[in-house]
Design an enzyme around this catalytic site. Structure first.
Site, PDB file in Angstrom:
ATOM      1  N   CYS B 170      -0.640   0.212   1.946  1.00 12.67           N
ATOM      2  CA  CYS B 170      -1.208   0.840   0.743  1.00 12.67           C
ATOM      3  C   CYS B 170      -0.503   0.251  -0.658  1.00 12.67           C
ATOM      4  O   CYS B 170      -1.003   0.349  -1.690  1.00 12.67           O
ATOM      5  CB  CYS B 170      -0.968   2.371   0.909  1.00 12.67           C
ATOM      6  N   HIS B 300       1.289   8.634  -6.539  1.00 11.82           N
ATOM      7  CA  HIS B 300       0.577   8.062  -5.541  1.00 11.82           C
ATOM      8  C   HIS B 300      -0.403   9.342  -4.961  1.00 11.82           C
ATOM      9  O   HIS B 300      -1.406   9.263  -4.691  1.00 11.82           O
ATOM     10  CB  HIS B 300       1.580   7.762  -4.515  1.00 11.82           C
ATOM     11  N   HIS B 334      -8.532   7.732  -1.657  1.00 12.90           N
ATOM     12  CA  HIS B 334      -7.267   6.716  -1.275  1.00 12.90           C
ATOM     13  C   HIS B 334      -7.958   5.449  -0.853  1.00 12.90           C
ATOM     14  O   HIS B 334      -8.439   5.090  -0.007  1.00 12.90           O
ATOM     15  CB  HIS B 334      -6.312   7.017  -0.198  1.00 12.90           C
TER      16      HIS B 334
END
Lengths: 266, 404
Positions: B170, B300, B334
């Site tokens: 990520c 995040h 995400h």
């Protein structure tokens, strides 16, 4: 950009460890490929080793060899991991499972499928919290890793460990990417210093008439062409041979890395 | 910790663009942020039957890449292509190419799964003997291989400088800013195209489901009842040049970045957020800023129990409860390897528009979180934003963006 090389790790059939590899590449022994190595990667905690992939064990094995030569503590050293395809064995298992009606994939295999899996396991084994990058540039992944590593050392003036690896690709994925033998190499770079295996100057240029370096030994040249990580072999040979050497490594069709190597000590 | 980190010269984002489930280009993204409209919908990806929400980009199934780009055709590169067409990005790159030369513009891309959907389809189409179809094997290099995205972007833009794909799960397309800065500082290029693309696939949908990290509804970052993340897909790009060459007052620039690892676990964050703290501190040191200079932290904020809680510890330990904090995952989902560039571009929009988005879908902030989590949008001038990205393998990156 000038850096020193403080440690080397190497793993491939017939080239198991830098001591063996150096002798073969310097012409002091013949290249005798045999059984594929099955590295112990002793730095991995037993639990992690048991569930780790081949990529992890090969990468950790060469990384720990290079770190040990350098005398540096692994917690102090940032890392770059370069691989064309990463965890191709794990991806094969996942894609087989995803082709079944149930699609029940293993959560452990899923988190092991990322390109930075060896980076993650190296961190777990060493508790290192330094920067770690994992990258790819297809057949030129070693060259891209080398560029990222040397640039980091030059800009940050700190040591960095480069690990390049690609493992044999299992069937049927090998129809798409025919890599039949694993190869892993680690190079510990640091700012220029006389207390090193060698110093290396790196210069990036547009591709010109001069072709990329290759190996005279036909069997070794086959290894170089057969695995992206083995594109490191001309550099390793230059270090093993000693004296002042020039090595050219391709970076895509458009660019080349020109490496000027001077050995400092044995 | 940050002893040997020196301040950098800011890098101007000369041009930037973003495609997410909210729409194509920064205009629709900004409208969605202002109107608080989520791009998340019940999962309708292929034949997937998981009970979850996704941020799917509309229209990727309705066209294919043709002519000299045909070999690159796959969902991930189609999404990349859509991204490159927005916000005048191609024109800005062409100007940079003219200014510096094609070999002086680097391409540094981030992705976590590249075009793996092609391989998933190919495995479903294996022959009786178990071999893969020819349409797949001849194009693996251009679709699924991890470098495919870098190759594709370089080909689309006609560039011949250094190129690579960073793939650290990520954090991938946050770390591309760091790599680009190093290439620029070392004089190996004069400009860099950074960005990232990740697209929906079975591997991540069923993988996060197996890890029990998928929410059954739209993700609820920082909510006391949050129950997991929603997956999304996105393409984002930025053109970076030294602010010494192209810095005009008010332009958005990368001021600093920090990279670290947890050295702890493959998929659980370090319990005290030690790696995250290191990344944020290094980003501040490179920006030459103190914690009190940061006005907004784009978290995040994946909406998993563990991420939001550990990130809160890290953010609070550095910034206290002073700066506004929010997650924008409720809009986009995400986007994994594209999360870094997605949130960097959103941060750039926040800076230019003076907008701090309140966390979408957060009905009641988890009372155990100590940071100042914003629930409603806030308008006002903004000069400095920190954006955090953390990934599998314990890989962390924090970016600081600001106005010159």
């Amino acid at each position: 950009m000038k850096v020193s090389i403080q440690g080397i790790g190497l793993l491939a059939t017939g080239l198991a460890g830098w001591e063996t590899g150096r002798a073969v590449l310097a012409g002091h022994g013949s290249f005798q490929p045999g059984e594929m190595p099955d590295p112990e990667a002793a730095l991995l905690p037993p639990n992690e080793r048991r569930r780790s992939s081949d990529c992890v064990r090969w990468a950790v094995q060469v990384a720990q060899e290079a770190i040990a030569q350098s005398g540096l503590g692994p917690r102090e050293v940032p890392t770059v991991f370069a691989s064309s395809g990463g965890e191709m064995g794990v991806l094969d298992t996942l894609c087989r499972t995803l082709a079944t009606p149930e699609r029940e994939i293993s959560p452990t295999l899923f988190h092991q499928s990322v390109h930075n899996t060896p980076s993650g396991y190296w961190g777990i084994a060493t508790t290192c919290q330094q920067s770690s990058t994992a990258l790819s540039c297809y057949d030129d992944s070693f060259a891209a890793g080398l560029l990222e590593a040397v640039t980091f050392v030059h800009v940050e003036q700190r040591p960095l460990l480069l690990v390049a690896y690609d493992l044999a690709v299992p069937a049927p994925l090998n129809e798409a990417r025919p890599i039949s033998a694993g190869f892993a190499v680690a190079l510990l770079f640091a700012p220029p210093s006389d207390a090193a295996l060698a110093t290396m100057q790196l210069h990036l240029r547009e591709t010109d008439q001069e072709p990329a370096s290759h190996l005279q030994d036909l069997a070794l040249e086959q290894v170089r062409l057969g695995n992206p990580a083995a594109r490191s072999l001309p550099l390793l040979k230059a270090i093993a041979t000693g004296g002042s050497q020039k090595v050219i490594v391709s970076l895509l069709e458009s660019q080349q890395l020109v490496l000027e190597i001077d050995r400092c000590r044995n | 910790m940050s002893a040997n980190v020196q301040p950098i010269t800011p890098l101007t984002l000369t041009a930037y663009t973003l495609v997410t489930a909210n729409g194509r280009g920064v205009g629709p993204v900004l409208q969605a942020l202002r109107g608080r409209r989520s791009g998340l919908k019940p999962c309708d990806f292929e034949d997937v039957t998981l009970k979850t929400y996704i941020g799917r980009v509309e229209g990727l199934e309705d066209f294919s890449l043709g002519n000299e780009l045909e070999r690159f055709d796959c969902r991930n590169n189609r999404l990349a292509w859509l991204g490159l067409q927005q916000d005048g990005f191609m024109v800005a790159v062409a100007e940079a190419k003219q200014r510096y030369g094609a070999h002086r513009v680097a391409v540094v891309m981030g992705t976590s799964t590249s075009g793996i959907l092609e391989t998933e389809h190919a495995y479903q189409a294996r022959s009786q003997a178990g071999s893969l179809p020819d349409w797949y094997t001849s194009r693996y290099r251009y679709t699924h291989n991890m470098f495919s995205l870098g190759h594709f972007v370089q080909a689309c833009l006609g560039l011949r400088g250094p190129a690579m794909v960073v793939s650290t799960a990520c954090s991938s397309s946050a770390k591309v800013f760091a790599t680009a800065d190093r290439l620029l500082r070392a004089g190996l290029c004069d400009a860099a195209i950074v960005g990232g693309v990740d697209s929906l696939c079975l591997t991540t949908l069923y993988g996060f489901s197996a890890l029990q990290l998928l929410s059954t509804g739209p993700c609820r970052p920082c909510d006391e009842d949050r129950d997991g993340l929603s997956l999304g897909e996105a393409a984002g790009f930025a053109l970076l040049e030294s602010s010494e060459l192209v810095g005009r007052r008010g332009a958005v620039a990368l001021l600093g970045y920090g990279e670290s690892t947890d050295g702890y676990h493959m998929s659980h964050p370090h319990p005290e957020g030690a790696g995250a703290i290191r990344a944020i501190r290094d980003a501040l040191a490179r920006a030459g800023l103190r914690p009190e200079d940061i006005e907004y932290v784009n978290l995040h904020g994946t909406a998993t129990r563990a991420n939001d809680s550990v990130e809160d510890k890290a953010v609070y330990s550095i910034f206290g409860a002073r700066p506004a904090c929010s997650s924008t995952k409720g809009w986009t989902g995400h986007t994994l390897g594209a999360a870094g560039i997605t949130e960097a571009v959103i941060s750039a929009l926040c800076l230019t528009e003076g907008l701090i988005p309140g966390t979408l879908n957060c009905a009641r902030v988890d009372p155990s979180l100590k940071s100042r989590i914003l629930r409603e949008n806030q308008i006002g001038s903004l000069s400095c934003v920190a954006s955090n990205i953390f990934g599998f393998g314990g890989n962390n990156c924090s970016l600081i963006l600001g106005k010159l």
